[in-house]
Scaffold this active site. Structure first.
Site: not given
Ligand code: ADP
Ligand code: ZN
Length: 607
Positions: A218, A221, A435-436, A511
């Site tokens: 998200t 980092t 199924h699908e 499922d």
């Molecule tokens: P976390 O530390 O939360 O696991 P990261 O910061 O390592 O996630 O995110 C991995 C990659 O995903 C980043 O290097 C970037 O390329 C992309 N990314 C994640 N969130 C964003 C954001 N809000 N804006 C732009 N890129 C993002």
């Molecule tokens: Zn199924």
């Protein structure tokens, strides 16, 4: 449900060590192979000579002079020659004192009119390699030994292997999309890192530790790096799982080293990823866990020991804040928590825009559309989708990335790669098609379920086929009706198999797993069961366990789950019987074309 993160932690921990062992083992195997090859080649050479009959040199000279020799074969660089006598079947081997002298001798013989056939041969390649190896072997062994020693040292010196330091991170807030409020909160920290004196003069207390909570990918980092970039200070990072070491005391000393370094570099940012790996609640247990406690204690000591003029901000990331030891969250430590959610639609659009920079993208692509289709995706997943799309476009020799490339990338990231090569029997194909089609047709008649985007019976990843839904909106709450209808949609696959083929298959196992989990959560987490009532049976101390109930409650929960699933299955069957013509129609298209698009699907229903 199980916890994949736990496994990840362990994996990382073992990765470095594994690497070392793997390379050592490869080295050893290489040396053994080399020795065996050399041995074989030499042995081979010896046995060849033994098997052949040996012709003494004097006999050879006599035979040459008596003109009983038919042919002599000489090999460059070898004093062993092969001799074929006129009246003998088998070739003999003779050793000459000097190849050069012998060659000269034979030349004069030929000039004198001898009819002996002289053959000059280059040495056998295998033999030559063997020779070379034999001379090189000691050197190779020495080199291997050196490499191993070198690696061992690297393993001992943790600090160098693990923590990474980036001085001028080029990352800024512009690289972080969507997280507007979060960024605003961080501006304060940036200002503090830039001009700490002003804050001190005012007597202001600035947070020392900030906890970033959110799913992997998200951007935790990323935002930490952006703070360092904005403030133009060094960024030192380390992952919590790397602290957990086999050797007692190492974790704690690593924490000490990390902060020693931070003090030298201050003002700076220290980033600890996966802090839950060391910051989990302290226990009285022994072994690995007490090692964990030592590491955590050291971290607490370091954070409490900041001098007032040291400008170090510790940022830590976790996906499981509820697991953390309460001591970590006390004032002066990680007293500020920022929750980083998966991006909403607008956020996703912005993230896609940021990651499309530097990529050739068709003009008619609207990132808003893609953002609509990717509810729940993290920033990392979105970045991954665009990268996959670029790879797919290159493979297909497109001029730029088009809509299809992106759709394919989304599928690849969510369900895995299409496997056209897998051979499927007609019977399996029919089963998968029904199924699908069952999932899709049932969903079409359920008010709360998302629209169908695509149905396919081409195997992808582990799935034999799939039904893809459109993600219509970001939802924060899900109603009981919606959950019940979700169960019906999930069981639509199994219901169709039973209805059409009067048999059921293993294809529905996933499922059923998902459906059962939803049903259990409805009862034990969301209190949606009338019999059991609005009680949460989730243990907040230990999210993987249920509390509060004995056998009676367990039986009641089991019975309730069964009622929910049975009802859903009956409803799915009812819908399919009622709309059997549609089910057949969709399944037939699938059998013919393997895929049915949104448009084709809704045409069947005259929608
Ligand atoms: P976390 O530390 O939360 O696991 P990261 O910061 O390592 O996630 O995110 C991995 C990659 O995903 C980043 O290097 C970037 O390329 C992309 N990314 C994640 N969130 C964003 C954001 N809000 N804006 C732009 N890129 C993002
Ligand atoms: Zn199924």
């Amino acid at each position: 449900m199980n916890n994949p993160e736990n496994k990840n932690d362990n994996k990382k921990k073992q990765k470095e060590q594994k690497k070392f062992w793997v390379s050592s083992i490869i080295l050893i195997i290489l040396i053994v192979i080399l020795s065996v090859v050399t041995f074989l080649v030499y042995n081979n050479k010896d046995s060849e000579e033994e098997n052949d009959l040996i012709l003494p040199y004097t006999e050879l000279i006599k035979d040459i002079n008596n003109d009983t020799v038919e042919k002599i074969e000489m090999t460059t660089g070898s004093t062993t020659v092969k001799v074929k006598l006129k009246d003998e079947e088998e070739e003999k081997t003779a050793i000459v004192p000097s190849l050069q002298a012998f060659t000269e001798y034979m030349q004069t013989k030929v000039e004198e009119g001898s009819k002996i056939e002289l053959i000059q041969k280059e040495p056998n390649v295998l033999l030559r390699i063997g020779d070379a190896l034999f001379t090189l072997l000691p050197t190779l062994l020495l080199v291997a030994l050196f490499i191993m020693l070198f690696k061992m040292q690297g393993l001992g010196d943790k600090g160098k292997v693990y923590d990474s330091e980036e001085r001028d991170t080029n990352t800024t807030f512009d690289d972080v999309a969507g997280l507007d409020e979060e960024k605003e909160e961080m501006v304060e920290i940036v200002n503090f890192l830039k001009k700490p004196e002003e804050f001190y003069k005012m007597g202001a207390k600035v947070p020392r530790g900030v906890l970033l909570c959110g799913k992997p990918g998200t951007g935790k980092t990323l935002i930490a790096k952006a703070i360092a970039g904005e403030a133009n200070v060094p960024f030192i990072s380390m992952s919590g799982s790397e602290f957990i070491e086999m050797f007692a005391g190492l974790g704690a000393s690593r924490v000490r080293k990390l902060f020693e370094k931070a003090r030298k570099l201050a003002p700076c940012i220290v980033f600890i990823d996966e802090i839950d790996a060391i910051g989990a609640r302290r226990t009285n247990a022994s072994g690995a866990e007490s090692e964990n406690n030592q590491t955590l204690n050291q971290l607490l000591v370091e954070m409490d020991g900041f001098e007032s003029d040291e400008t170090i901000i510790v940022l830590a990331a976790t996906n499981r804040p509820e697991m953390l030891d309460q001591a970590l969250l006390r004032p002066g430590r990680f007293d500020r928590q920022i929750i980083i959610n998966s991006p909403d639609q607008k956020g996703r659009e912005e993230i896609l825009k940021i990651h499309s920079k530097g990529k050739k993208i068709d003009e008619d692509i609207d990132f808003k559309d893609i953002a609509e289709d990717t509810a729940g995706f993290t920033g990392a997943e979105l970045a991954n989708i665009l990268n996959e799309a670029a790879i797919i476009a290159t493979t297909n020799k497109h001029k730029s990335i088009n809509k299809d490339d992106i759709e394919e990338a989304i599928k690849k990231v969510t369900v895995g790669l299409e496997k056209h090569s897998r051979v499927i029997s007609d019977k399996d194909k029919k089963l998968t098609a029904y199924h699908e089609a069952g999932h899709a047709v049932v969903s079409r008649y359920l008010e709360t379920q998302n629209d169908i985007k695509e149905v396919s019976i081409i195997p992808r990843g582990v799935a034999g086929g799939y039904t893809m839904y459109k993600n219509n909106e970001d939802k924060y709450y899900i109603s009981k009706t919606e959950m019940e209808e979700k169960l019906i949609a999930l069981l639509g696959g199994r219901a169709a198999e039973k209805l059409v083929l009067d048999d059921i298959s293993t294809g529905a196992s996933n499922d059923l797993e998902v459906a059962t989990n939803i049903a259990r959560d409805m009862i034990t987490v969301y209190g949606m069961s009338d019999t059991i009532g609005p009680i949460s049976l989730k243990d907040s101390e230990n999210p993987n366990q249920m509390i509060l109930y004995g056998e009676k409650m367990q039986d009641a929960i089991g019975a309730e789950i069964k009622i929910l699933i049975d009802t859903a299955y009956r409803n799915a069957q009812k819908l399919l019987i009622e709309h059997r013509d549609k089910l057949d129609a969709v399944a037939n298209v699938l059998l013919q074309k393997e895929k049915i698009t949104e448009k084709e699907f809704y045409e069947i229903f005259n929608d």
